[in-house]
Enzyme design. Structure first.
Site, PDB file in Angstrom:
ATOM      1  N   CYS A   1     -16.024  15.135   8.839  1.00 11.65           N
ATOM      2  CA  CYS A   1     -17.438  15.361   7.658  1.00 11.65           C
ATOM      3  C   CYS A   1     -18.820  14.728   8.576  1.00 11.65           C
ATOM      4  O   CYS A   1     -19.549  14.035   7.265  1.00 11.65           O
ATOM      5  CB  CYS A   1     -16.324  13.681   7.319  1.00 11.65           C
ATOM      6  SG  CYS A   1     -14.607  14.291   6.953  1.00 11.65           S
TER       7      CYS A   1
ATOM      8  N   HIS B   1     -21.606   8.395   3.862  1.00  9.19           N
ATOM      9  CA  HIS B   1     -20.927   9.837   3.478  1.00  9.19           C
ATOM     10  C   HIS B   1     -19.283   9.397   2.292  1.00  9.19           C
ATOM     11  O   HIS B   1     -18.361   8.126   2.353  1.00  9.19           O
ATOM     12  CB  HIS B   1     -19.669  10.287   5.012  1.00  9.19           C
ATOM     13  CG  HIS B   1     -18.272  10.544   5.403  1.00  9.19           C
ATOM     14  ND1 HIS B   1     -18.274  12.202   4.151  1.00  9.19           N
ATOM     15  CD2 HIS B   1     -16.944  10.797   5.315  1.00  9.19           C
ATOM     16  CE1 HIS B   1     -16.980  11.807   4.354  1.00  9.19           C
ATOM     17  NE2 HIS B   1     -16.115  11.514   4.618  1.00  9.19           N
TER      18      HIS B   1
ATOM     19  N   ASN C   1     -13.090  12.697  -1.645  1.00  7.06           N
ATOM     20  CA  ASN C   1     -14.413  13.223   0.059  1.00  7.06           C
ATOM     21  C   ASN C   1     -13.981  14.671   0.148  1.00  7.06           C
ATOM     22  O   ASN C   1     -12.602  15.010   0.315  1.00  7.06           O
ATOM     23  CB  ASN C   1     -13.439  12.611   1.199  1.00  7.06           C
ATOM     24  CG  ASN C   1     -13.736  12.976   2.439  1.00  7.06           C
ATOM     25  OD1 ASN C   1     -14.673  13.438   2.392  1.00  7.06           O
ATOM     26  ND2 ASN C   1     -13.121  12.006   3.259  1.00  7.06           N
TER      27      ASN C   1
HETATM   28  N1  ACO Z   1       0.165   6.047  -4.094  1.00 12.55           N
HETATM   29  C1  ACO Z   1       1.018   4.460  -3.946  1.00 12.55           C
HETATM   30  N2  ACO Z   1       1.102   4.403  -2.195  1.00 12.55           N
HETATM   31  C2  ACO Z   1       0.641   4.799  -1.101  1.00 12.55           C
HETATM   32  C3  ACO Z   1      -0.329   6.382  -1.346  1.00 12.55           C
HETATM   33  C4  ACO Z   1      -0.645   6.481  -2.286  1.00 12.55           C
HETATM   34  N3  ACO Z   1      -1.154   7.535  -2.562  1.00 12.55           N
HETATM   35  N4  ACO Z   1      -0.452   6.151   0.302  1.00 12.55           N
HETATM   36  C5  ACO Z   1       0.203   5.398   0.571  1.00 12.55           C
HETATM   37  N5  ACO Z   1       1.000   3.842  -0.237  1.00 12.55           N
HETATM   38  C6  ACO Z   1       1.375   3.134   0.179  1.00 12.55           C
HETATM   39  C7  ACO Z   1       1.968   3.228   1.900  1.00 12.55           C
HETATM   40  O1  ACO Z   1       2.542   3.611   1.649  1.00 12.55           O
HETATM   41  C8  ACO Z   1       1.626   1.782   2.389  1.00 12.55           C
HETATM   42  O2  ACO Z   1       3.096   1.353   1.558  1.00 12.55           O
HETATM   43  P1  ACO Z   1       4.490   0.137   2.535  1.00 12.55           P
HETATM   44  O3  ACO Z   1       3.554  -0.671   2.340  1.00 12.55           O
HETATM   45  O4  ACO Z   1       5.645  -0.002   1.597  1.00 12.55           O
HETATM   46  O5  ACO Z   1       4.524   1.018   3.719  1.00 12.55           O
HETATM   47  C9  ACO Z   1       1.041   1.461   1.085  1.00 12.55           C
HETATM   48  O6  ACO Z   1       0.259   2.012   0.195  1.00 12.55           O
HETATM   49  C10 ACO Z   1      -0.370   1.149   2.667  1.00 12.55           C
HETATM   50  O7  ACO Z   1      -0.564   1.915   2.685  1.00 12.55           O
HETATM   51  P2  ACO Z   1      -1.936   1.094   3.554  1.00 12.55           P
HETATM   52  O8  ACO Z   1      -2.298   3.098   4.905  1.00 12.55           O
HETATM   53  O9  ACO Z   1      -1.494   0.795   4.620  1.00 12.55           O
HETATM   54  O10 ACO Z   1      -3.281   2.159   3.038  1.00 12.55           O
HETATM   55  P3  ACO Z   1      -4.738   1.260   3.167  1.00 12.55           P
HETATM   56  O11 ACO Z   1      -4.719   0.523   2.354  1.00 12.55           O
HETATM   57  O12 ACO Z   1      -4.931   1.038   4.633  1.00 12.55           O
HETATM   58  O13 ACO Z   1      -4.895   2.381   2.169  1.00 12.55           O
HETATM   59  C11 ACO Z   1      -6.520   4.706   2.703  1.00 12.55           C
HETATM   60  C12 ACO Z   1      -4.467   4.125   2.038  1.00 12.55           C
HETATM   61  C13 ACO Z   1      -6.433   5.037   1.190  1.00 12.55           C
HETATM   62  C14 ACO Z   1      -5.898   6.143   3.450  1.00 12.55           C
HETATM   63  C15 ACO Z   1      -7.098   3.747   3.467  1.00 12.55           C
HETATM   64  O14 ACO Z   1      -6.733   3.508   4.813  1.00 12.55           O
HETATM   65  C16 ACO Z   1      -8.395   5.260   4.287  1.00 12.55           C
HETATM   66  O15 ACO Z   1      -9.086   5.052   2.944  1.00 12.55           O
HETATM   67  N6  ACO Z   1      -8.770   4.884   4.992  1.00 12.55           N
HETATM   68  C17 ACO Z   1      -9.578   5.785   5.656  1.00 12.55           C
HETATM   69  C18 ACO Z   1      -9.612   7.351   4.959  1.00 12.55           C
HETATM   70  C19 ACO Z   1     -10.844   8.077   5.630  1.00 12.55           C
HETATM   71  O16 ACO Z   1     -11.904   8.309   5.505  1.00 12.55           O
HETATM   72  N7  ACO Z   1     -10.955   9.558   6.478  1.00 12.55           N
HETATM   73  C20 ACO Z   1     -11.192  10.470   6.205  1.00 12.55           C
HETATM   74  C21 ACO Z   1     -12.087  10.950   7.565  1.00 12.55           C
HETATM   75  S1  ACO Z   1     -13.034  11.493   7.316  1.00 12.55           S
HETATM   76  C22 ACO Z   1     -13.005  13.419   7.951  1.00 12.55           C
HETATM   77  O17 ACO Z   1     -13.240  13.962   8.302  1.00 12.55           O
HETATM   78  C23 ACO Z   1     -11.621  13.765   7.708  1.00 12.55           C
END
Ligand code: ACO
Length: 316
Positions: free
Chosen positions: A116, A243, A273
């Site tokens: 990214c 980003h 993204n």
């Molecule tokens: N719908 C519903 N529930 C979900 C989903 C979904 N799509 N995805 C995960 N959950 C659940 C999980 O299973 C978890 O359940 P549990 O508590 O029963 O275990 C709960 O939601 C919380 O999950 P977390 O992963 O802790 O959620 P978080 O608040 O951290 O949000 C997210 C997740 C959106 C992925 C966040 O961590 C994030 O944005 N991280 C950065 C990711 C990013 O920017 N990646 C791109 C990098 S750039 C590149 O090079 C590609």
């Protein structure tokens, strides 16, 4: 002899017509519009059709950028495509773009993978090459077809990504517009936080929470570093193009930098993204929406798998 001043002469973008909404995703995996929107800020993303390959999207964005710059394809002597989703492992997507836009066969063409952060990496690379005086006009493109490497059964990643492309034309500065600075970094110890391993069907694997925390720290560091180097305060930045991964990450950075959120251009609600395409796609939209004016200083900042990160300062 000092390096010639180099500027962004034009911008362009391309997004596939097909929209995939959160509600549609909720029919495929156990998720909801409410969960996706509150955790990420994303409402919908674009999904490329079979014929919309990474090189097709890149070429479409490049044509718009060339028209915007008033530079013809045969004036381009360097093409860099930042992508983690090339059409093929070889040849480079940039060679396919060269042929599609009718650029001269005397242009240097290669792909660059910094995930990214790829667009900022490519921008700095092209700037250095133009600064050497050995190349005059460059196309710097970020293009991705992440829909092809997403595991559509994995709700923790499939809701985040989309397809698209963005491009800029770099060349000798006209007037006062110019690239002011860029800085690239990587923390290779964090490779397992976000990766696509080879296999029969390679897909994105991500430790979302960890990526979130590192991303905020890295982007804040990159911004502070580049502002300090250029003796600027955050308040002198008219528009930040971050980003577009997650609205909460952008809000956290705005808070740490004590900058109002409306200084940040955000379009991830409509695209998700798009990895290396995200900054040039947002930059083009911001310009066309009148968010960037002559004389403004814009800050670009990204992070991505690697973990790579970086920032660039652009005067318009
Ligand atoms: N719908 C519903 N529930 C979900 C989903 C979904 N799509 N995805 C995960 N959950 C659940 C999980 O299973 C978890 O359940 P549990 O508590 O029963 O275990 C709960 O939601 C919380 O999950 P977390 O992963 O802790 O959620 P978080 O608040 O951290 O949000 C997210 C997740 C959106 C992925 C966040 O961590 C994030 O944005 N991280 C950065 C990711 C990013 O920017 N990646 C791109 C990098 S750039 C590149 O090079 C590609």
């Amino acid at each position: 002899m000092s390096s010639p001043a180099i500027a962004i002469l034009g911008t362009g973008a391309y997004a596939p017509a097909k929209v995939l909404t959160n509600a549609e995703l909720a029919q495929r995996v156990d998720t909801s519009d409410e969960w996706i929107f509150t955790r990420t800020g994303i409402r919908e993303r674009r999904i490329a059709a079979a014929h919309e390959t990474t090189s097709e999207m890149a070429a479409a964005a490049a044509r718009t950028a060339l028209a915007d710059a008033g530079v013809s394809a045969d004036e381009i002597d360097l093409i860099i495509v930042a992508t983690a989703t090339p059409d093929m492992l070889m040849p480079a997507t940039a060679c396919l773009v060269q042929s599609k836009i009718g650029a001269t066969t005397r242009s240097a063409c290669f792909d660059l993978n910094a995930a990214c952060s790829g667009f900022i990496y490519a921008l700095d690379t092209a700037w250095a090459m133009l600064g050497s005086g050995r190349y005059r006009h460059a196309l710097v493109i970020g293009a991705e077809k992440f829909s092809g490497i997403v595991d559509w059964q994995d709700r923790s990643t499939c809701v985040l990504f989309g397809d698209g492309a963005g491009a800029v034309v770099l060349g000798p500065a006209r007037g006062t517009a110019r690239l002011l600075g860029a800085r690239l970094y990587a923390e290779g110890g964090n490779t397992d936080l976000l990766c696509v391993r080879p296999g029969a069907k390679p897909v994105i694997e991500m430790k979302g929470r960890e990526v979130f925390k590192v991303a905020v720290r890295e982007m804040e560091d990159a911004v502070r570093d580049i502002l300090e180097q250029h003796h600027l305060s955050a308040h002198q930045i008219a528009c930040v193009i971050p980003h577009q991964a997650n609205r909460r990450i952008i809000e956290a950075i705005a808070q740490y930098l004590e900058l109002p959120l409306d200084r940040f251009f955000v379009n991830l609600e409509r695209y998700g993204n798009t990895s290396a395409a995200s900054i040039p796609l947002a930059l083009d939209e911001a310009r066309r929406a009148g968010r960037i004016r002559a004389g403004d200083t814009t800050l670009l900042v990204a992070f991505g798998a690697g973990l790579t990160y970086g920032a660039a300062l652009v005067r318009w």
